[in-house]
Scaffold this active site. Structure first.
Site, mmCIF file in Angstrom:
data_model
loop_
_atom_site.group_PDB
_atom_site.id
_atom_site.type_symbol
_atom_site.label_atom_id
_atom_site.label_comp_id
_atom_site.label_asym_id
_atom_site.label_seq_id
_atom_site.Cartn_x
_atom_site.Cartn_y
_atom_site.Cartn_z
ATOM 1 N N LYS A 147 -24.856 -25.675 31.028
ATOM 2 C CA LYS A 147 -24.940 -27.111 31.314
ATOM 3 C C LYS A 147 -25.226 -27.269 32.793
ATOM 4 O O LYS A 147 -24.429 -26.854 33.641
ATOM 5 C CB LYS A 147 -23.667 -27.852 30.939
ATOM 6 N N LYS A 149 -25.650 -29.548 35.959
ATOM 7 C CA LYS A 149 -25.337 -30.857 36.534
ATOM 8 C C LYS A 149 -26.465 -31.277 37.477
ATOM 9 O O LYS A 149 -26.902 -30.493 38.331
ATOM 10 C CB LYS A 149 -24.017 -30.804 37.290
ATOM 11 N N ASP A 174 -27.311 -32.531 32.571
ATOM 12 C CA ASP A 174 -26.338 -33.623 32.604
ATOM 13 C C ASP A 174 -26.450 -34.376 33.916
ATOM 14 O O ASP A 174 -26.042 -33.878 34.964
ATOM 15 C CB ASP A 174 -24.923 -33.061 32.427
ATOM 16 N N LYS A 245 -15.470 -36.691 23.446
ATOM 17 C CA LYS A 245 -14.404 -36.114 24.265
ATOM 18 C C LYS A 245 -13.090 -36.794 23.909
ATOM 19 O O LYS A 245 -13.022 -38.028 23.833
ATOM 20 C CB LYS A 245 -14.688 -36.300 25.764
ATOM 21 N N ASP A 295 -19.157 -27.884 24.340
ATOM 22 C CA ASP A 295 -18.970 -27.759 25.789
ATOM 23 C C ASP A 295 -17.476 -27.824 26.083
ATOM 24 O O ASP A 295 -16.950 -28.850 26.494
ATOM 25 C CB ASP A 295 -19.734 -28.868 26.515
ATOM 26 N N ASP A 297 -15.656 -25.570 28.161
ATOM 27 C CA ASP A 297 -15.535 -24.487 29.143
ATOM 28 C C ASP A 297 -14.487 -24.762 30.210
ATOM 29 O O ASP A 297 -14.388 -24.023 31.190
ATOM 30 C CB ASP A 297 -16.881 -24.215 29.810
#
Length: 326
Positions: A147, A149, A174, A245, A295, A297
């Site tokens: 991922k 950023k 992201d 989430k 995701d 992590d």
């Protein structure tokens, strides 16, 4: 009768964690523990400033419902007592854990979910200069899912640098709301050239209507734009996927309902997390059978995890031990 205890715990982050909104050096979490006789259930929430939360506000919310929890309120009533967010997440997950411990039935069975299985998680590369991100990606190049950023200006160069450093990895880009409508199509083209699999939350949540007007040459995933089922159907014209989430949904109870509704509307799913310990990741693993991307992590980004934490083998995360949760 149940007894509720609440604590604030801090986990130093390994290196830096930097997104478009800033950097953090530690994960600060609120842990709810509900004891009833010999059984104990735990849940972990992450106060998130982007959503108007602080440690104090989360503690205050939990304190406001302590009498109800200690009087035996269940997960159904909890959805009414507190709004979606970190406070409800901590309590909701503690109630799930307590129910599993009391009944001797695993949480996934209680939830009607598939048994959690080992899954591949993304690994986060913090935003930085192209050279900094290339170095971080090179160190993580053996991981199959990264991922990345992003931060707006200079993202095309960041994408080129990361792709060169990790040519075989699947990439999630992201932006954390950092792009503007004016440069949206140009940034999506840069993502397409870098072979990005999905772009997460490119525009601010209150300015994302532009996503319904353009071709999605790369699938687009909502994060800050989606919390629970409220308004989900309205997002279908703007997004191809949503990031679920537990700190946004306010726990596993609403997350399960959100996943079901999202699938019915044709969204693809990402199961994500805030930066937190294994206790926060464990309930989310019950949702991963539905996900295109996982995701989770958070513990990989910490200097240390809590005892009995999840087992990570590279990017493979294994289901939690009963002692941890569920």
């Amino acid at each position: 009768m149940p007894r509720l205890a609440v604590s604030v715990e801090r986990f130093p982050i390994l290196g830096n964690f930097v997104i478009s909104r800033g950097a953090k050096a530690e994960a600060v979490v609120v842990v709810a523990t509900i004891e009833d006789g010999a059984c104990r259930g735990r849940g972990e929430g992450v106060p998130y400033a982007r959503y108007g939360e602080s440690v104090d506000s989360v503690l205050s919310q939990i304190g406001s419902i302590r009498p109800a929890i200690e009087a035996g309120s269940d997960r159904v009533l909890l959805q009414i007592l507190l709004p979606p967010g970190a406070a409800r997440n901590a309590i909701d997950c503690a109630l799930w854990d307590l129910a599993a411990k009391q009944s001797g039935v695993p949480a996934h069975v209680l939830a009607g979910a598939a048994p959690p299985a080992p899954v591949t998680t993304a690994f986060t590369i913090s935003v930085g200069t192209p050279d900094e991100m290339a170095q971080a990606a090179a160190l993580a190049r053996a991981r199959p899912l990264l991922k990345i950023k992003l931060a707006g200006e200079g993202d095309a160069a960041r994408l080129v640098a990361v792709r060169a450093a990790a040519p075989d990895a699947t990439l999630i880009a992201d932006a954390n709301e950092a792009w503007a409508e004016a440069g949206l199509e140009r940034n999506l083209e840069a993502c397409a050239k870098a072979g990005v699999a999905v772009v997460e939350q490119p525009l601010p949540a209150d300015q994302d209507s532009a996503l319904a007007k353009i071709e999605h040459i790369v699938p687009i995933c909502a994060d800050e734009s989606v919390h629970d089922r409220t308004g989900l159907e309205d997002l279908r014209a703007r997004y191809d996927a949503i990031n679920v989430k537990l700190d946004k949904t306010g726990g596993l109870t609403e997350a399960l309902a959100l996943v079901k509704q999202a699938e019915g509307l044709g969204f693809e799913l990402m199961i994500g997390c805030m930066v937190a310990s294994s206790l926060a990741m464990a309930p989310a693993l019950l949702l991963t059978a539905h996900a295109r991307f996982v995701d989770l992590d958070g513990p990989l980004l910490l200097m240390w995890d809590r005892p009995d934490g999840l087992v990570y083998e590279g990017s493979i995360v294994h289901p939690p031990a009963r002692k941890l949760w569920g």
